[in-house]
Design a protein around this motif. Sequence first.
Motif, PDB file in Angstrom:
ATOM      1  N   CYS A 247       0.888  -1.112  -0.019  1.00  0.00           N
ATOM      2  CA  CYS A 247      -0.064   0.014   0.079  1.00  0.00           C
ATOM      3  C   CYS A 247       1.000   1.276  -0.011  1.00  0.00           C
ATOM      4  CB  CYS A 247      -0.893  -0.234   1.093  1.00  0.00           C
ATOM      5  SG  CYS A 247      -1.809   1.783   1.441  1.00  0.00           S
ATOM      6  N   LYS A 249       0.265   4.104   0.846  1.00  0.00           N
ATOM      7  CA  LYS A 249      -0.179   5.013   1.896  1.00  0.00           C
ATOM      8  C   LYS A 249       0.200   4.665   3.389  1.00  0.00           C
ATOM      9  CE  LYS A 249      -3.958   7.376   1.530  1.00  0.00           C
ATOM     10  NZ  LYS A 249      -3.759   8.820   1.006  1.00  0.00           N
ATOM     11  N   CYS A 250       0.041   3.060   3.521  1.00  0.00           N
ATOM     12  CA  CYS A 250       0.238   3.026   4.903  1.00  0.00           C
ATOM     13  C   CYS A 250       1.302   1.754   5.005  1.00  0.00           C
ATOM     14  CB  CYS A 250      -1.137   2.503   5.591  1.00  0.00           C
ATOM     15  SG  CYS A 250      -1.786   1.078   4.904  1.00  0.00           S
ATOM     16  N   ILE A 252       0.802  -1.297   6.191  1.00  0.00           N
ATOM     17  CA  ILE A 252       0.226  -2.787   6.301  1.00  0.00           C
ATOM     18  C   ILE A 252       1.108  -3.641   5.552  1.00  0.00           C
ATOM     19  CG2 ILE A 252      -1.376  -2.487   4.329  1.00  0.00           C
ATOM     20  CD1 ILE A 252      -3.526  -3.960   6.243  1.00  0.00           C
ATOM     21  N   HIS A 456      -7.669  -3.007  -0.739  1.00  0.00           N
ATOM     22  CA  HIS A 456      -7.068  -2.482   0.552  1.00  0.00           C
ATOM     23  C   HIS A 456      -7.475  -0.813   0.340  1.00  0.00           C
ATOM     24  CE1 HIS A 456      -4.798  -1.242   3.958  1.00  0.00           C
ATOM     25  NE2 HIS A 456      -4.160  -0.527   2.849  1.00  0.00           N
ATOM     26  N   HIS A 460      -8.655   3.763   2.859  1.00  0.00           N
ATOM     27  CA  HIS A 460      -8.281   5.100   2.817  1.00  0.00           C
ATOM     28  C   HIS A 460      -9.399   6.023   2.358  1.00  0.00           C
ATOM     29  CE1 HIS A 460      -4.458   3.607   4.286  1.00  0.00           C
ATOM     30  NE2 HIS A 460      -4.358   2.884   3.265  1.00  0.00           N
TER      31      HIS A 460
END
Length: 702
Positions: A247, A249-250, A252, A456, A460
Motif C-alpha cells: 500500500c 499510503k500505509c 500494512i 485495500h 483510505h
Amino acid sequence: MSFSSAEELNKIIDTKLPNGLPQFVWEEIELAGQKYEFYRRDILQCVRALYGDPELAECLMYAPEKHYTGPDKKSRIFSEMNSGRWWWTRQVGSHLGRSHRRSNYVPQKELEKEFPGITIIPVLLSSDKTRVVLFGTKTAYPVYMTIGNIPKDARRKPSRRTHILVGYLPTTQLLHVSSAASRRRMLANLFHHCFSRILDPLKHAGKTGIEMTSGDGVTRRTLPLFACFVGDYPEQVLVSGCKTGQCPKCDIDRKKLGDLDTQSSYRDLQKVLDALSTFDNDPAGYSAACSRAGIKPIVHPFWESLPYSDIYLSLTPDVLHQLYQGVMKHLVAWVTTAFNKKDLDARCRCLPPNFNVRSFTKGITSLSRFTGKEHADMCRILLGLIVDMDLPNGVSPVPLIRSTRALLDFLYLAQYPVHTSETLQLLRQSLHDFHANKRVFVELGIREDFNLPKLHSLVHYVKSIELFGTTDNYNTEYTERLHIDLAKDAYRATNHRNEYAQMTIWLERKEKILRHQSYLEWHLGNKTRVTAHPPSMTYNGVLTLTKWPSRRAVDFDEIVTKYGAVFFREALRRYLVLSKHPGPELNRNQLEHAILYMELPFTSVPVYHKLKFTTPVDSARTKHLTLDAIYVRPMRKSKKGLAIPARFDTALVNVGLGKETGMEGATKFTSMFTGYSGINRLPYRADSSGIFVARGRGPCTS
Ligand SMILES: [Zn+2]
C-alpha cells in the motif's frame, strides 16, 4: 483574410496573440550514457494563470470552511476542497486526530500565526502513463496541474481548461541497461528528478509566500502548497517509493492487505525523511536506512523538500482505476464464476429497456474486456441479476448477495458529490459488510485470499474525503479526457520526427486560439461566468414534458386497447371530481355517485410518450440534466414496415403518503395498486406528483 496559408496563420498566432501561460522550457537529461528530452513549464506561472483567470474570479475559494448539516454542528459536510480538514489544518493548525498526528507533518507553527491572513493555494498534480496509440513504441507522459481554489464543478469541465499541462516527462524503458533492478531504480530516479524540476518553484514560494492577483483584480499574499497527487496504482507506487504490491499510503503487511481488522498507520513521513537525509552524509548506509524506513533508495524524491506537505496523505483515491477497473472488475469475475453462466446471461437478456440501463443482449459472461463505461453499466444491473439465484451444491447465496451489495454500495457512496459525517459512516459500514461476508468466495473456491492492493485502498477513502473533499475533486477521468484532447491531437499534428518540440508549439498555439476565442466571447457578451454553489444536500428534481404532445388526440378506446390503461376513463373522472371537490363537502356515496355519472365532454385526449426527470445544471449547452425518463409507447411500425415493440416503463409513484425519498411511499402505492380491481374502492388520488404509468413490456393487463 489576413493570411493565405497555414504558415502565415501560425505566424499571426505566434506573434500577435497573447498567451496567459508560460512557454515550455526544453531540458536534456543524461542518464546511463543516453540523452533524454524533457519539457516543462514554470508551475508558478501556471498557478498564476489559473488563479488570475477572470472567468473564474467570482467562484474562487480563498479560505477553508467548516460546513455542518445543522446548528448543533454535530454532522459535518464535506464537498469542495476547502471544506476538508487538510486546508483547515494547514491554515489554522488544528489536529487530524490522535492516530495520525505524529505522521501528518502538521506545521509546527500555524500558518495563520506566521502569515496572518495568508491565502493557501492547494496545487493538485496528476500524471498518467497513457500509451498514445499513434506513437508505435513511444509513449507520451504528460503531467497536469490544477488548483483547489477552483470549485470542482469548473474543474470537471474540460471546456474551462482548468487543468494545465505542465510537462512531458521523458519516456524510456532504458532497455540498454541490462540489470532489471538498476533499470527500475534509474527509472524511478528519472521520474523524481523531472517532477522535482517541475515543482522546484513551489519549494521556495511555499515557504515565503508570494503575491497573486485574482481575476477580479484583488492581490493577496498566497502560499502555493502541493496538496494532492492524482494517479493510478503504478504511479502511486512510483511516487511513494514503496514496493509493488504494497500500500503506497500505509505500512500494512502485503500479506494482510485483504484484512480489514489489521491495524495500520500512515507511513511515517518524518522517519522516511530522516532516512533520505542520510544520502549526502552516509552513502554507504543509505540503502539500509531507506529499507528500514520502508522506502526504496530514491535520490531526493520530489516531495522531499516541499513545505507543509505529506506525500502519504496526498495520494488520493482513484474511483476509475481502484473501483471500476479494480475491485468491480474482480467482483464481476467472482460473481460470474459463482453462478451458472447461462442463467446469468439469460437474465441479462430479459431486462426490460430502461433509461440509463444498457441492455447486454449477449449477456455479460462472454465479454472478456470491458471499457470503463461498460463496467459502470454492468454494476448497475449486477445485483438485480443475481438477487434470487441459487448457488451450486446448495451453498447459501445470502453472504454472496450481501458482499456484492456492500461493494456496490461502497462504489456509489464513494462517488457522492457531498458527504456528511453520517454518509461517511455508511461508507465505512459498507466496507465492513463486505469483509464480514467475503468468506463465501473462499468457500466456493473462487479466491484463496483477498490481498489485493486495490481492495485495500478502499480503507483510505473516508480519510481522504475528510481531508480533501469528495472524490470528484481528484478524479483521474478528467485528465484522461485531456489526454485524448491534448496529447493525441498534438501528436497527430506532428510529422512524427522530433515530435515533442512540435507538440509543445502546437499546444501553445492551441491555447492561444482558445484564449482568444474566450476573449471574443466575452467581448460579444456570450460568456457565462462560473458561479460558486455552496454544498447542498437537496436535490432539485423537475419533471419535464415536451412542449407538444406525442399524439394530439388519442381515442379513449385506443387508450384502453393500445396503451393498456384499462381504467383510464374512470380514473380521469375521479381526478376531475376530486379536483372540483377537494374538501369534505361530499360524503363518500355522493362522491362515488358524482364520479359514476359524470359525463366527459370529449372522447379523446392528447398523449405524451415520454416524461423526463431533470435537474437544473449550470452549463452552456443545456439548462437541465436528464436523470431518468419514462417511456409509454405502444407498438408501432418503422418506415420500412418493421414492428417496433411497445415500451411501457415501470414507475413507482408516491401519491403523497410516502416519505420524501426511498421506497416507503412506493410500497404503500403497491399495496393500494392491489385494490385497483374494484374500481369503486380505488384509492388513487392524483396530486401534483401523480403519474400514471402502465407496467411491463407489453400493454398491461392488470
Ligand atoms: Zn493502506
